[in-house]
Structure formats: structure tokens, C-alpha cells
Design a protein around this motif. Sequence first.
Motif, short mmCIF file in Angstrom:
data_model
loop_
_atom_site.label_atom_id
_atom_site.label_comp_id
_atom_site.label_asym_id
_atom_site.label_seq_id
_atom_site.Cartn_x
_atom_site.Cartn_y
_atom_site.Cartn_z
N LEU A 89 0.86 -1.37 -0.12
CA LEU A 89 0.03 -0.05 -0.08
C LEU A 89 0.84 1.13 0.14
O LEU A 89 1.85 1.34 0.98
CB LEU A 89 -0.85 0.13 0.99
CG LEU A 89 -2.16 1.08 1.01
CD1 LEU A 89 -2.71 1.25 0.37
CD2 LEU A 89 -2.82 0.65 2.88
N THR A 90 1.12 1.96 -0.91
CA THR A 90 1.76 3.60 -1.06
C THR A 90 1.29 4.46 -1.95
O THR A 90 -0.06 4.92 -2.48
CB THR A 90 2.98 2.27 -2.24
OG1 THR A 90 4.56 2.89 -2.53
CG2 THR A 90 2.69 1.94 -3.60
N GLY A 91 2.54 4.91 -2.32
CA GLY A 91 2.03 5.94 -3.26
C GLY A 91 2.72 6.68 -4.20
O GLY A 91 3.81 6.25 -4.82
N LYS A 92 3.12 8.34 -4.43
CA LYS A 92 3.67 8.37 -5.47
C LYS A 92 3.99 7.83 -6.57
O LYS A 92 2.89 7.70 -7.69
CB LYS A 92 5.21 8.47 -4.77
CG LYS A 92 4.72 9.58 -3.35
CD LYS A 92 6.07 9.70 -2.61
CE LYS A 92 5.85 10.58 -2.18
NZ LYS A 92 7.42 11.07 -1.18
N SER A 93 5.46 6.53 -6.85
CA SER A 93 5.28 5.74 -7.98
C SER A 93 5.28 4.56 -7.56
O SER A 93 5.13 4.11 -9.04
CB SER A 93 7.43 6.62 -8.64
OG SER A 93 7.53 5.78 -8.07
#
Length: 210
Positions: free
Chosen positions: A162-166
Motif C-alpha cells: 500500500l503506497t503512493g507516488k510512483s
Amino acid sequence: MDHIKELIERYPALSVCEKDIRAASEALIASYEKGGKLLVAGNGGSAADSDHICGELLKSFVKIRKPSNDFLAKLKEIDADTGAYLSDKLQGSLPAIALTNQSALMTASLNDVDGNVMFAQQVNGYGKPEDIFLGITTSGNSADVIYATVVAKARGLKTIALTGKSGGKIKSLADITIIVPSNETFMIQEYHLPVYHALCLEIEEHFWKE
């Protein structure tokens, strides 16, 4: 109810990761059906999210989770008074462990080995092939979460990020990566909460129909 559909209706920006959210939901349900458990870890706000997720899975979230009648009867057989009390208090539970709370192990790792392996060490000890490791990292590059993901895969666990950005480095490692559409850390975390709430709602809906 389709909780992921409802999530997208409330947060249209998350439509870009709907497919991955659904894949994560299916993987988590499949793991629990096989008797697996969830191992989850992150740093800072993501550590708090790890605890939050476990709290929603280990007890009732929005549904009444009554334990099975067979289990309640066994409680009363062991001790009538205690069994009656517990029968009124216990709720159905799904096993989930936040790897962020083992203070003795963490301080030992910091002092004796390398603090960046403290999640990986726990995955090495707890992890079974039927389990899932969920790594939360807003950048996708948190070393301790990446190390735990690699150990999880080596142990045969399904891995979710579970992440963001690229998506960072973890994108190429995890089996399923949910990349919320933001580059700002606090905004990524704001998206993460409704995403994991929707996952927990889907899981609860599956195992507790009423």
C-alpha cells in the motif's frame, strides 16, 4: 454490498487503483479461507495504520460477529459462569499481527543487528505460505518494509503493498501494489485509510453475512 464500489464513489480519484484494491481484497479473503493470517507493517503514520487495520480485523468492525454456537458451548462447558460472561462479550475474529509493537525484538535488532531487519525477522518467524504480508510505505522505498517483503516472498507468502507516488521499489516486488494517486506523504496517508477500511469491510462482509 460492494464496499469497494462505494469507496470509489466517495473517492473518485481512487478509481485508478480499483483493480488492485479488488485484487487485494480477493487475496486476503482467500488467505483467511485457508486458515492464514495477516502480517502488516509500516513506519510512522503507517505504523499507526498497521495497528488500525488489525483492530478492524480482530473484532467487530460494522457487523455483529457472533462466535459459533459450538465455541460458545465449549466455553460454558469449561466454566459455566466464565463461559456465560465470555459468550456475551467475545466477537468473531480474524488473525492479524502488526509487526510494529515488538519492543524487545525491535530494540534488540537496533542494538545487536540492524534495525532495518526488525520486520523481516518477524516475517521469518511468523510467516506461513497461507499468510499475507501487507507492507505500508508512502514512498514505496522504506528499507525495512522492502526487506520484509522479500522475506515474505521467500517464505511463500502473498505480498501486498500500500503506497503512493510512483510506487517505488516495492512496486516491482509485491504481488499486488495499491498506488494511491498522490505525491504528498500526508495525502497518501489520507487515501490509505479509506482503502484499508474498504478492504476490512469486504473481508467482514464475506465471513459474516448477517
